[in-house]
Structure formats: C-alpha cells, structure tokens
Design an enzyme around this catalytic site. Structure first.
Site, short mmCIF file in Angstrom:
data_model
loop_
_atom_site.label_atom_id
_atom_site.label_comp_id
_atom_site.label_asym_id
_atom_site.label_seq_id
_atom_site.Cartn_x
_atom_site.Cartn_y
_atom_site.Cartn_z
N LYS A 20 0.87 -1.18 0.00
CA LYS A 20 0.00 0.00 0.00
C LYS A 20 0.89 1.22 0.00
O LYS A 20 2.03 1.17 0.48
CB LYS A 20 -0.88 0.01 1.26
CG LYS A 20 -2.17 0.77 1.06
CD LYS A 20 -3.22 -0.07 0.35
CE LYS A 20 -4.47 0.71 0.05
NZ LYS A 20 -5.55 -0.15 -0.48
N GLY A 56 -24.25 3.50 0.55
CA GLY A 56 -23.36 4.03 -0.48
C GLY A 56 -24.00 3.96 -1.85
O GLY A 56 -24.97 3.21 -2.07
N GLY A 63 -21.46 4.46 -4.64
CA GLY A 63 -20.23 4.72 -5.39
C GLY A 63 -19.88 3.50 -6.21
O GLY A 63 -20.74 2.65 -6.49
N ASN A 64 -18.62 3.35 -6.54
CA ASN A 64 -18.22 2.26 -7.43
C ASN A 64 -18.68 0.88 -6.94
O ASN A 64 -19.30 0.13 -7.69
CB ASN A 64 -16.70 2.28 -7.61
CG ASN A 64 -16.23 1.13 -8.48
OD1 ASN A 64 -15.63 0.19 -8.02
ND2 ASN A 64 -16.57 1.17 -9.77
P1 NAD Z 1 -16.65 5.66 -3.84
O1 NAD Z 1 -15.95 6.87 -3.39
O2 NAD Z 1 -16.82 5.36 -5.31
O3 NAD Z 1 -18.12 5.61 -3.22
C1 NAD Z 1 -18.39 5.79 -1.87
C2 NAD Z 1 -19.89 6.00 -1.74
O4 NAD Z 1 -20.21 6.11 -0.36
C3 NAD Z 1 -20.37 7.30 -2.39
O5 NAD Z 1 -21.65 7.13 -2.94
C4 NAD Z 1 -20.44 8.25 -1.21
O6 NAD Z 1 -21.36 9.31 -1.43
C5 NAD Z 1 -20.94 7.30 -0.15
N1 NAD Z 1 -20.75 7.78 1.21
C6 NAD Z 1 -19.66 8.38 1.73
N2 NAD Z 1 -19.91 8.71 3.01
C7 NAD Z 1 -21.16 8.28 3.29
C8 NAD Z 1 -21.98 8.35 4.42
N3 NAD Z 1 -21.56 8.88 5.57
N4 NAD Z 1 -23.23 7.81 4.35
C9 NAD Z 1 -23.68 7.26 3.20
N5 NAD Z 1 -22.94 7.19 2.09
C10 NAD Z 1 -21.70 7.68 2.14
O7 NAD Z 1 -15.90 4.45 -3.12
P2 NAD Z 1 -15.89 2.92 -3.52
O8 NAD Z 1 -14.79 2.68 -4.46
O9 NAD Z 1 -17.28 2.49 -3.85
O10 NAD Z 1 -15.43 2.29 -2.13
C11 NAD Z 1 -16.34 2.07 -1.06
C12 NAD Z 1 -15.68 1.19 -0.02
O11 NAD Z 1 -15.28 -0.04 -0.62
C13 NAD Z 1 -14.42 1.75 0.63
O12 NAD Z 1 -14.37 1.25 1.96
C14 NAD Z 1 -13.30 1.13 -0.20
O13 NAD Z 1 -12.08 1.07 0.51
C15 NAD Z 1 -13.88 -0.25 -0.42
N6 NAD Z 1 -13.32 -0.96 -1.58
C16 NAD Z 1 -13.41 -0.47 -2.84
C17 NAD Z 1 -12.91 -1.18 -3.91
C18 NAD Z 1 -13.05 -0.71 -5.33
O14 NAD Z 1 -12.62 -1.44 -6.23
N7 NAD Z 1 -13.65 0.43 -5.60
C19 NAD Z 1 -12.26 -2.42 -3.69
C20 NAD Z 1 -12.19 -2.93 -2.39
C21 NAD Z 1 -12.72 -2.18 -1.34
#
Ligand code: NAD
Length: 432
Positions: free
Chosen positions: A106, A218, A220-221
């Site tokens: 990391k 959430g 997001g992605n």
């Molecule tokens: P992202 O930034 O694309 O999306 C995060 C989402 O959560 C957004 O819709 C945001 O508005 C929402 N959010 C943030 N704070 C919030 C709150 N207090 N209440 C409600 N919603 C809230 O992030 P992501 O890539 O979707 O990642 C989300 C989680 O998954 C993180 O913990 C990340 O470490 C983990 N993760 C992501 C991936 C990946 O490939 N994207 C892989 C493994 C783990």
C-alpha cells in the site's frame, strides 16, 4: 478504524488473535506482524503559482512470499504511515484469501488532491514514481488506485515508470483507463464480486434470491454494481441505497416502494457517488437521513460506503430479518457488531473476502498487460466469478471445519497460505 483507533494496531490485534488459534510459531508470527519493507520519502512539486511544495509519500510492502506486492496508492490529508502499514497487511490477507499469486502493499501521499490543479496532480504522481521506481515493477510491487487516486493518475504513473526504465511497462500499475492498458470489467468487478459471494452465501443458507431484499449503504463504485447485481443476477430487490451529498454536506438514504432501480440511479449519480436529489425526488424516490439505510426492512445488509458504519450503536437498529451481512466496504463493521452477529446467528461475509473482486480483476489486468492480449468483458467477469466462488467456499469450509466465525476462518485460510509459501521458499528454515 474510525476516530482515534490506530488501524495498524487493529490489524496486528486481529492477526494475533488468529495466530493464537492457529498455534502459529511465535517467530513466524513475528515475521507477519510487521511489513517486510517500508519507504518514506519527500516529493517536491512545482505548483502552478511558481512556488515549490514538498509532499510526504509512503510505500509499504508487507509480504511478497506469494508474489509481487499489490495494493493501492491513497492521496489523503489524514494519511499516516500506520494507516499504510495496516492497509498493506490487509492486502496480503486479501490476495491470499482470493488465491491470487500476489503479496500485500500500500502507498500514499499526505495531500488533499481536490486542492490541486490537474497539472499539479500529474506532477505529484510522476514525483511519487521518481522516488519509488527502483522498488516497484511488474515482478516486485504493482500499485493501483485507492481513495483520492484515479485511473488517469495510474496512466501518468505507468508512463513515468516506462520512461525511467526505457520500455513500455503497462503491468507496473493496475486500474489504468480503458484504452490505456486497463481491463474491461474492472469498473463492475468489486460490486459484482460482492454479489457472487452473496449468491454463494444464499445457496449455503438456503435463501431464495428472488425473495430477498438488500439494504445498501453508499452509491459509489462498489455499491452501484452491488445494487445492479443484486437485482439483475439474484432477482432480488434493493430497498435503499445512500450517499454523501457533497453539495449539502450530509448523507441521504434513497428508497422506493417495490425497490430502487439501480440502472436509473446510475444515470443521475455523479463521479463522486452523489445522487442528484431533485431528479430522484421527481422520479418518486423517498429521501431520508443518511442513517435510515440500516433500519430498512431487508434480509441482506451491504455496507459498501466506508469504515466503521455498523457499530455498537447502529447494529441494534438493523432489521431483525437480516440474515447476511456482506462487507462491500473495508472495515464497515466494528468488533461490537461482530459480537451481535455471532449472538444472533447472522452470516458475515468479511471485507477482505467480500470485496476481493477489485484486486482480483487488477491481477487479471496485469496478466493481460504481460501477455499484451486482452480479454472480453464476459471472460473477465467469468474468471472473476470462478475465483470469488472458490474463495468463498474455502472460507466456509474452514469455518465449518474449525467451527469458527467467518472472519476468523478467512484469516486462517489466508495466513496458512502465506506461511506455506514462506516455508516452500525456504524463508523459515534459517538457510535463506
Ligand atoms: P466511492 O468513493 O466510489 O463511493 C463511496 C460512496 O459512499 C459514495 O456514494 C459516497 O457518497 C458514499 N458515502 C460516503 N460517506 C457516506 C456516508 N456517511 N453515508 C452514506 N454514504 C456515504 O468508493 P468505492 O470505491 O465504492 O469504495 C467504497 C468502499 O469499498 C471503501 O471502503 C473502499 O475502501 C472499499 N473498496 C473499494 C474497492 C473498489 O474497487 N472500488 C475495492 C475494495 C474495497
């Protein structure tokens, strides 16, 4: 992992607990409690106003017994060496449980990237590579995006590395843009991977996907494709999704009678995961406070936004019908929530198993880069399904065999595999 908790102390504590259960040799445990290598460096960046600013960068390589280190680079104002150490350690376990031939790494920079111009961000990315290039590469450490970093940034970093080594080397970074060495299916990978594990958990527990309802935090992605997959692959309903509204600076929960339509919501969400509230309301969505998501009537809970969301306080608000908690986010459930799940016989799919779809597809990206031959999206997702299903089954089997909680079983599978690789390489015999 929220508030004042030191993430690395937590990672070591989790490891110590399982090492004890596994009766791991104390010397071997000591090897794995700490990262093998740590880099801390300064990155000078000429800002657009002509001034020179120096940023603090990090890279931690926890363990590469099973293959090159793998893990994201995070740009965040609150980045610390201990956070990077913890995340690198968890990457070792995540790659091992997914059974991909990679170790744990990391990295990061202490910076809020939203305060920088595009030009400054590019300079900073190139600066990170100039500091690290001798210690990364397709055969020793392969970084990827994380919080605050994007596919475009991976493209710049790959370019800087390629210039320094004098040859096009796409496999040094993953999460690159499509057309710039990226893989089809990477966008959907983590969310769909979550759903592959939920599907397997339903089979294991005899739950019918078509009669199932998920409450998702959430949009997001991860959560976007977990929501789409829950409806399209399992035939279930999604009671709600939620998001942090970056305009109003608060979180909201979005729900609709008969379930939300993830594909429609995808058309009204921005790149930061904020849903357009007015458009959702026009389409008949009910908008409530951000903490309403956990109270929704459902049998599957998917916290997929951020860490520390299902806590001693919030776990009691969960529907009494929840049978599966699928941790899409990293560290969304605290140890107190775990105790509640154990007491109430709620099946947990731990984060480093549940969201391993992202790193697994990053690995596929690197394989395609190495071959210079690219797979179709169906091929990528088919291989992902195979890996996730097999990882899930290894953990369930272990959990049943040892009569341990799923999180502990996932740790046991991962630690065993890493220790075995160290043994096979002769690292623990004293002759190496
Ligand atoms: P992202 O930034 O694309 O999306 C995060 C989402 O959560 C957004 O819709 C945001 O508005 C929402 N959010 C943030 N704070 C919030 C709150 N207090 N209440 C409600 N919603 C809230 O992030 P992501 O890539 O979707 O990642 C989300 C989680 O998954 C993180 O913990 C990340 O470490 C983990 N993760 C992501 C991936 C990946 O490939 N994207 C892989 C493994 C783990």
């Amino acid at each position: 992992m929220s508030g004042q908790i030191n993430a690395f102390e937590m990672a070591q504590k989790q490891f110590d607990g399982v090492a004890k259960q596994l009766k791991l040799d104390p010397g071997v445990a000591e090897v794995l409690r700490w990262p093998m290598r740590e880099f801390s460096f300064r990155i000078p960046v000429r800002l657009d106003d002509g001034s020179l600013r120096v940023f603090q960068g990090f890279r931690v390589q926890h363990n590469d017994a099973r293959g090159p280190n793998k893990g994201g680079i995070r740009f965040a104002a609150n980045e610390t060496m201990d956070t990077v150490r913890a995340l690198a350690t968890w990457m070792t376990w995540k790659c091992a449980v997914a059974d991909i031939p990679l170790g744990g790494g990391k990295g990061g920079i202490i910076v809020d990237p939203s305060t920088l111009t595009v030009n400054e961000k590019e300079e900073m990315c190139r600066g990170w590579v100039r500091a690290m290039w001798k210690n990364i590469g397709p055969r020793n450490d392969v970084p990827a995006p994380d919080i605050g970093t994007t596919p475009q940034m991976m493209g710049w970093m790959m370019d800087e590395y390629s210039r320094l080594v004098g040859q096009y080397t796409p496999g040094v970074f993953t999460g690159k843009p499509l057309g710039g060495g990226g893989s089809l299916g990477r966008t959907e990978a983590t969310g769909y991977g979550v759903i592959y594990t939920v599907r397997e958990a339903m089979k294991h527990l005899n739950i019918d996907g078509k009669n199932s309802v998920a409450a998702i935090q959430g949009f997001g992605n991860v959560s976007q494709y977990a929501a789409a997959g829950f409806v399209e692959m399992l035939g279930g309903q999604v009671a709600c999704v939620s998001c942090w509204d970056r305009h109003e600076k608060k979180a909201f929960t979005y729900s609709k009678k008969g379930g939300v339509d993830p594909r429609f919501l995808l058309t009204i969400v921005d790149e930061y995961g904020t849903i357009d509230k007015a458009k959702a309301q026009d389409a008949g969505y009910t908008v409530e406070d951000g903490d309403a998501w956990i109270t929704k009537e459902a049998n599957v809970l998917i916290p997929a936004a951020m860490e520390g969301q299902v806590t001693a306080d919030t776990v009691n608000k969960m529907s009494k019908n929840i049978k599966i908690v699928a941790e899409g986010a990293n560290g969304p459930c605290t140890p107190e929530a775990d105790e509640y799940f154990k007491k109430n016989n709620i099946f947990n799919i731990p984060d480093f198993l549940c969201n391993a779809g992202g790193v697994t597809t990053s690995y596929f990206e690197q394989v395609q880069n190495d071959m210079n031959f690219y797979w179709s999206k169906d091929e990528v997702l088919g291989r992902l399904d195979e890996k996730m299903t097999s990882a899930f089954n290894s953990v369930v089997d272990r959990s049943e065999k040892e009569k341990v909680y799923m999180r502990d079983a996932a740790y046991m599978v991962a630690i065993d595999r890493v220790v075995q690789a160290m043994h096979l390489r002769g690292w623990l015999t004293g002759n190496s």
